[in-house]
Write an enzyme that holds these catalytic residues in place. Sequence first.
Site, PDB file in Angstrom:
ATOM      1  N   TYR A  76       0.827  -1.221   0.000  1.00  0.00           N
ATOM      2  CA  TYR A  76       0.000   0.000   0.000  1.00  0.00           C
ATOM      3  C   TYR A  76       0.859   1.267   0.000  1.00  0.00           C
ATOM      4  O   TYR A  76       0.347   2.363  -0.234  1.00  0.00           O
ATOM      5  CB  TYR A  76      -0.948   0.049   1.203  1.00  0.00           C
ATOM      6  N   HIS A 115       0.495 -11.647   1.669  1.00  0.00           N
ATOM      7  CA  HIS A 115      -0.552 -10.907   0.944  1.00  0.00           C
ATOM      8  C   HIS A 115      -1.221 -11.739  -0.152  1.00  0.00           C
ATOM      9  O   HIS A 115      -2.432 -11.687  -0.342  1.00  0.00           O
ATOM     10  CB  HIS A 115       0.062  -9.645   0.335  1.00  0.00           C
TER      11      HIS A 115
HETATM   12  N1  LIG Z   1      -5.687  -8.541   1.344  1.00  0.00           N
HETATM   13  C1  LIG Z   1      -6.074  -7.960   0.230  1.00  0.00           C
HETATM   14  O1  LIG Z   1      -5.709  -8.393  -0.898  1.00  0.00           O
HETATM   15  C2  LIG Z   1      -6.950  -6.747   0.301  1.00  0.00           C
HETATM   16  C3  LIG Z   1      -7.610  -6.275  -0.851  1.00  0.00           C
HETATM   17  C4  LIG Z   1      -8.445  -5.165  -0.734  1.00  0.00           C
HETATM   18  C5  LIG Z   1      -8.624  -4.566   0.510  1.00  0.00           C
HETATM   19  N2  LIG Z   1      -7.962  -5.041   1.634  1.00  0.00           N
HETATM   20  C6  LIG Z   1      -8.138  -4.439   2.980  1.00  0.00           C
HETATM   21  O2  LIG Z   1      -9.547  -4.301   3.240  1.00  0.00           O
HETATM   22  C7  LIG Z   1      -9.838  -2.922   3.526  1.00  0.00           C
HETATM   23  C8  LIG Z   1     -11.249  -2.572   3.092  1.00  0.00           C
HETATM   24  O3  LIG Z   1     -11.460  -2.853   1.722  1.00  0.00           O
HETATM   25  P1  LIG Z   1     -11.472  -1.742   0.584  1.00  0.00           P
HETATM   26  O4  LIG Z   1     -10.748  -0.541   1.066  1.00  0.00           O
HETATM   27  O5  LIG Z   1     -10.972  -2.384  -0.647  1.00  0.00           O
HETATM   28  O6  LIG Z   1     -12.977  -1.395   0.326  1.00  0.00           O
HETATM   29  P2  LIG Z   1     -14.344  -1.279   1.188  1.00  0.00           P
HETATM   30  O7  LIG Z   1     -14.028  -1.060   2.633  1.00  0.00           O
HETATM   31  O8  LIG Z   1     -15.211  -2.410   0.795  1.00  0.00           O
HETATM   32  O9  LIG Z   1     -15.008   0.022   0.563  1.00  0.00           O
HETATM   33  C9  LIG Z   1     -14.428   1.281   0.639  1.00  0.00           C
HETATM   34  C10 LIG Z   1     -15.309   2.241  -0.145  1.00  0.00           C
HETATM   35  O10 LIG Z   1     -16.558   2.445   0.538  1.00  0.00           O
HETATM   36  C11 LIG Z   1     -16.765   3.835   0.785  1.00  0.00           C
HETATM   37  N3  LIG Z   1     -17.417   3.932   2.102  1.00  0.00           N
HETATM   38  C12 LIG Z   1     -16.895   3.571   3.303  1.00  0.00           C
HETATM   39  N4  LIG Z   1     -17.807   3.703   4.283  1.00  0.00           N
HETATM   40  C13 LIG Z   1     -18.928   4.174   3.700  1.00  0.00           C
HETATM   41  C14 LIG Z   1     -20.206   4.505   4.202  1.00  0.00           C
HETATM   42  N5  LIG Z   1     -20.516   4.358   5.500  1.00  0.00           N
HETATM   43  N6  LIG Z   1     -21.151   4.968   3.328  1.00  0.00           N
HETATM   44  C15 LIG Z   1     -20.848   5.098   1.998  1.00  0.00           C
HETATM   45  N7  LIG Z   1     -19.638   4.821   1.477  1.00  0.00           N
HETATM   46  C16 LIG Z   1     -18.694   4.335   2.312  1.00  0.00           C
HETATM   47  C17 LIG Z   1     -15.378   4.451   0.759  1.00  0.00           C
HETATM   48  O11 LIG Z   1     -15.431   5.797   0.353  1.00  0.00           O
HETATM   49  P3  LIG Z   1     -14.692   6.999   1.150  1.00  0.00           P
HETATM   50  O12 LIG Z   1     -13.284   6.543   1.481  1.00  0.00           O
HETATM   51  O13 LIG Z   1     -14.739   8.109   0.155  1.00  0.00           O
HETATM   52  O14 LIG Z   1     -15.518   7.245   2.371  1.00  0.00           O
HETATM   53  C18 LIG Z   1     -14.680   3.605  -0.301  1.00  0.00           C
HETATM   54  O15 LIG Z   1     -15.017   4.071  -1.600  1.00  0.00           O
HETATM   55  C19 LIG Z   1      -8.736  -2.180   2.757  1.00  0.00           C
HETATM   56  O16 LIG Z   1      -8.607  -0.833   3.117  1.00  0.00           O
HETATM   57  C20 LIG Z   1      -7.531  -3.031   3.059  1.00  0.00           C
HETATM   58  O17 LIG Z   1      -7.046  -2.757   4.360  1.00  0.00           O
HETATM   59  C21 LIG Z   1      -7.140  -6.123   1.526  1.00  0.00           C
END
Ligand SMILES: NC(=O)c1ccc[n+]([C@@H]2O[C@H](COP(=O)([O-])OP(=O)(O)OC[C@H]3O[C@@H](n4cnc5c(N)ncnc54)[C@H](OP(=O)(O)O)[C@@H]3O)[C@@H](O)[C@H]2O)c1
Length: 280
Positions: free
Chosen positions: A48, A106
């Site tokens: 990241y 990862h």
């Molecule tokens: N191990 C892996 O391969 C892998 C892959 C992907 C992710 N991850 C981990 O999982 C975490 C979460 O997944 P992600 O970041 O991919 O996506 P996510 O949490 O599923 O979604 C994030 C999105 O939702 C929006 N959002 C958040 N809360 C909201 C709410 N209450 N109402 C409306 N919109 C909302 C955010 O916008 P805003 O930011 O504009 O609020 C952003 O666009 C990551 O940050 C990372 O730490 C790991």
Amino acid sequence: MEYVNLNNRVKMPILGYGVYQVSNDECERCVLDAIDVGYRAIDTAQAYGNEEAVGSAIAKCGLPREELFLTTKIWISNGGQEKAAASIDESLKKLGTDYIDLMLIHQPFNDYYGTYRAMEDAYKAGKLRAIGVSNFYPDRFIDLCKFVEIKPAVNQIETHVFQQQKTAHSYLEKYGVQHESWGPFAEGRKDFFGNLVLNQIGEKYGKSAAQTALRFLIQSNVVVIPKSTHKERMAQNLDVFDFVLNAGDMAAISALDEGESLFFSHYDPDTVEMLTGLAR
Ligand SMILES: NC(=O)c1ccc[n+]([C@@H]2O[C@H](COP(=O)([O-])OP(=O)(O)OC[C@H]3O[C@@H](n4cnc5c(N)ncnc54)[C@H](OP(=O)(O)O)[C@@H]3O)[C@@H](O)[C@H]2O)c1
């Protein structure tokens, strides 16, 4: 906050804050905001590019280190025992900490057995409190469990209401490994926040679709790490411990499962070429 007990008796918050796609510039402010509204677990990764920003936020937040639960992940390019060991030390340095609460591989690519051995060594040396994997589908997950000395504590896989990972979950339970979701909102895909079922159920409890979706995963014994750069949404996403979905609600949300990734499949050769290509 509620906790899960990992298979080595380490306590992990069931809800944390993820910083994927949070730029290095913004990340320190975001992590400080998240800690301020009450998050105690932060999920980052070498890939990241923001471990240093997470480190400076935890140095500035004023909380004792032991009140925080830090997760990071070893990237494909650091695969193999020697490189992985060096990368663990590098992550410790960037995060400004003597230990990491949870270190994950990862992706299941490159010499991940060597990577795992480096994590086992660092675990024994007290640098890591728990070790695990991410994106290990049941085939690779079972194989790994059979041939390592220290069983993985966690497998972090894509999990949300449209891809509930029911088969993977049953194998994780069978092997005593904690299921952790990435992308609990599917990054907003498929009009996630406008979903009728989530909104109608949430309305009964005065909760949003986002809160209802997180509650569903928590009640399914899945750790969640939602990401938001907006402080009010961070607070909203944490405010999910004062209501309980009933059996009918759980069944209705369970029926949203399509059993397929909204992102990519690790069984697809194009995906493997794309991900391993990122490590060059
Ligand atoms: N191990 C892996 O391969 C892998 C892959 C992907 C992710 N991850 C981990 O999982 C975490 C979460 O997944 P992600 O970041 O991919 O996506 P996510 O949490 O599923 O979604 C994030 C999105 O939702 C929006 N959002 C958040 N809360 C909201 C709410 N209450 N109402 C409306 N919109 C909302 C955010 O916008 P805003 O930011 O504009 O609020 C952003 O666009 C990551 O940050 C990372 O730490 C790991």
